[in-house]
Design an enzyme around this catalytic site. Structure first.
Site, mmCIF file in Angstrom:
data_model
loop_
_atom_site.group_PDB
_atom_site.id
_atom_site.type_symbol
_atom_site.label_atom_id
_atom_site.label_comp_id
_atom_site.label_asym_id
_atom_site.label_seq_id
_atom_site.Cartn_x
_atom_site.Cartn_y
_atom_site.Cartn_z
ATOM 1 N N ASP A 250 0.826 -1.217 0.000
ATOM 2 C CA ASP A 250 0.000 0.000 0.000
ATOM 3 C C ASP A 250 0.857 1.262 0.000
ATOM 4 O OD1 ASP A 250 0.829 -0.833 2.594
ATOM 5 O OD2 ASP A 250 -0.536 0.620 3.498
ATOM 6 N N GLU A 251 0.264 2.327 -0.498
ATOM 7 C CA GLU A 251 0.802 3.685 -0.368
ATOM 8 C C GLU A 251 2.288 3.781 -0.706
ATOM 9 O OE1 GLU A 251 -1.993 5.638 3.019
ATOM 10 O OE2 GLU A 251 -0.556 4.153 3.753
HETATM 11 C C1 ACM Z 1 -3.908 1.396 4.385
HETATM 12 O O1 ACM Z 1 -4.792 1.889 5.105
HETATM 13 N N1 ACM Z 1 -2.785 2.048 4.150
HETATM 14 C C2 ACM Z 1 -4.063 0.084 3.784
#
Ligand code: ACM
Length: 435
Positions: A250-251
């Site tokens: 993620d991110e």
């Molecule tokens: C997330 O909330 N960064 C998966």
């Protein structure tokens, strides 16, 4: 007294548990409960089904049975028949032990509460920018240095492999599968701070104790990075009896788009080579996924891209399933970036209608993440998780057709004395008619 019998008929006056002639249609976790004036009979096809059925018996008995002190009986239970099995195979919660670290004892207590509500997946977010929480023998500084602090600059901590395995076994005994997450290629500052050779410039940065996201990345073009990834995945695979390893994903805003796609393809092959299936946050759908890979939806429509590649989805919409989001403006803990999540919002959503192009058959199940930027104690965890996690457990278990907030709020209200007897620090939402 409990007796294990391999033959003969059960005597009346007992609670009788059996897998003999269990109905295969009940699946792994289903059970049948027959309560007559003489006897309670719990039947299942598999031991997990008996365990889930026992939780139902506990919940049918008066709340005082959950008390840690001796209480007067009699323990009455309503007569009737129940045939029960889950809608989804994945009914999980995630605990972020990276932003703040939680002890083995705290984690076990949380697992006990998960078991009571028939949760069957415990996803542990074991690494992030602020801390690395699992000992890796081939890269020891990850835990000893990378685990030495946390958000706000406290002491942090990490699990030895023996401690971690102890948690895994504790969960297994409650038919809960631990799914470990090592977040990569972003959210890796604690690792970069632990080993200079993982950094593009060969210099290890100082540890980080703030709460920003999206600033760190593994250097995907460096062979040392891949040795690191292979070692870490190898040790995590060896510690993991279940089939899944979560690689985060993620991110990753500090990783270029091309590097990210390359990273996902290569790490997926490494996870597979170590005998596991990869799970990742929905961003992984930007890469080329195998049909055995699982993507975890949280806030975009990337899950559709994952489904188009044959992957299945865990539904964790941030606006309804995130347990770290404030109930309302007055909640002292938590974040509010996707809005507020009161107890009704946490219950009133359906996993099969969250993302256009992702329907019931594509959904493996549901999971409620609990990020810990603002949470420091077990009391904090309980306050954010309860009672919303009970709503998530209900969404994961019960058929969509029977869903009713009006009925649910009354049932939930009846759990107030149970949560109190269990010693849970829960949020007494004004939306619920607590008993
Ligand atoms: C997330 O909330 N960064 C998966």
């Amino acid at each position: 007294m409990s007796v294990l019998a391999t033959s003969g008929a059960p005597a009346s006056g007992n609670i009788y548990l059996t897998t003999v002639d269990g109905d295969p249609a009940l699946g792994e976790e289903g059970y049948e409960l027959a309560i007559t004036p003489d006897m309670v009979t719990l039947g299942a096809c598999q031991p997990a089904g008996l365990f889930r059925g026992i939780q139902t018996i506990r919940q049918l008995l008066p709340p005082q049975i959950a008390s840690s002190t001796v209480q007067p009986g009699p323990w009455k239970i309503a007569a009737g028949m129940i045939r029960d099995y889950p809608r989804f195979v994945w009914r999980g919660t995630m605990l972020d032990v990276a932003r703040h670290f939680f002890s083995v004892e705290d984690v076990k207590r949380y697992i006990d509460l998960l078991a009571y509500y028939k949760i069957n997946r415990f996803h542990m977010h074991l690494s992030d920018d602020q801390g690395w929480r699992i000992a890796i023998h081939t890269w020891p500084n990850l835990a000893t240095h990378g685990g030495s602090t946390q958000v706000g600059g406290g002491r942090g901590g990490y699990y030895t492999q023996a401690e971690y395995s102890n948690i895994v076994t504790y969960a297994q005994r409650r038919y809960i599968m631990v799914v470990p997450e090592i977040d990569m290629p972003g959210h890796t500052h604690a690792a970069l701070a632990s080993y200079a050779e993982l950094n593009c410039n060969g210099v290890a940065p100082a540890l980080y104790t703030g709460t920003d996201v999206g600033f760190s990345s593994l250097d995907t073009g460096r062979e040392k990075t891949w040795a690191f990834v292979d070692d870490v995945i190898g040790e995590m695979a060896a510690l993991t009896p279940g089939p899944y390893l979560h690689i985060g994903g993620d991110e990753a805003s500090a990783t270029s788009a091309a590097d990210y796609v390359h990273f996902i393809g290569r790490i997926q092959a490494i996870v597979n080579a170590h005998g596991k299936q990869m799970v990742g946050w929905e961003e992984i759908a930007q890469g080329k996924l195998l049909a055995t890979t699982v993507a975890q939806h949280w806030h975009s429509d990337l899950a559709r891209q994952a489904v188009q590649q044959g992957a299945r989805i865990i539904m964790s919409p941030a606006s309804t399933a995130y347990l770290d989001i404030k109930y309302n403006a007055a909640t002292p803990l938590g974040l509010s970036w996707p809005g507020y999540i009161d107890v009704q919002t946490a219950y009133n959503w359906d996993p099969a209608t969250q993302v256009v192009g992702v329907s019931e058959g594509d959904v493996l199940g549901v999971e409620a993440p609990l990020w810990s930027e603002t949470l420091q104690t077990l009391d904090d965890i309980e306050f954010m998780a309860f009672p919303r996690l009970i709503g998530l457990a209900e969404i994961g278990w019960s058929p969509a057709a029977g869903k009713s907030w009006d009925e649910y709020q009354v049932c939930l209200g009846a759990h107030g004395p149970r949560l109190t007897a269990l010693g849970v620090n829960f949020y007494r939402s004004a939306l619920v008619p607590w008993q």
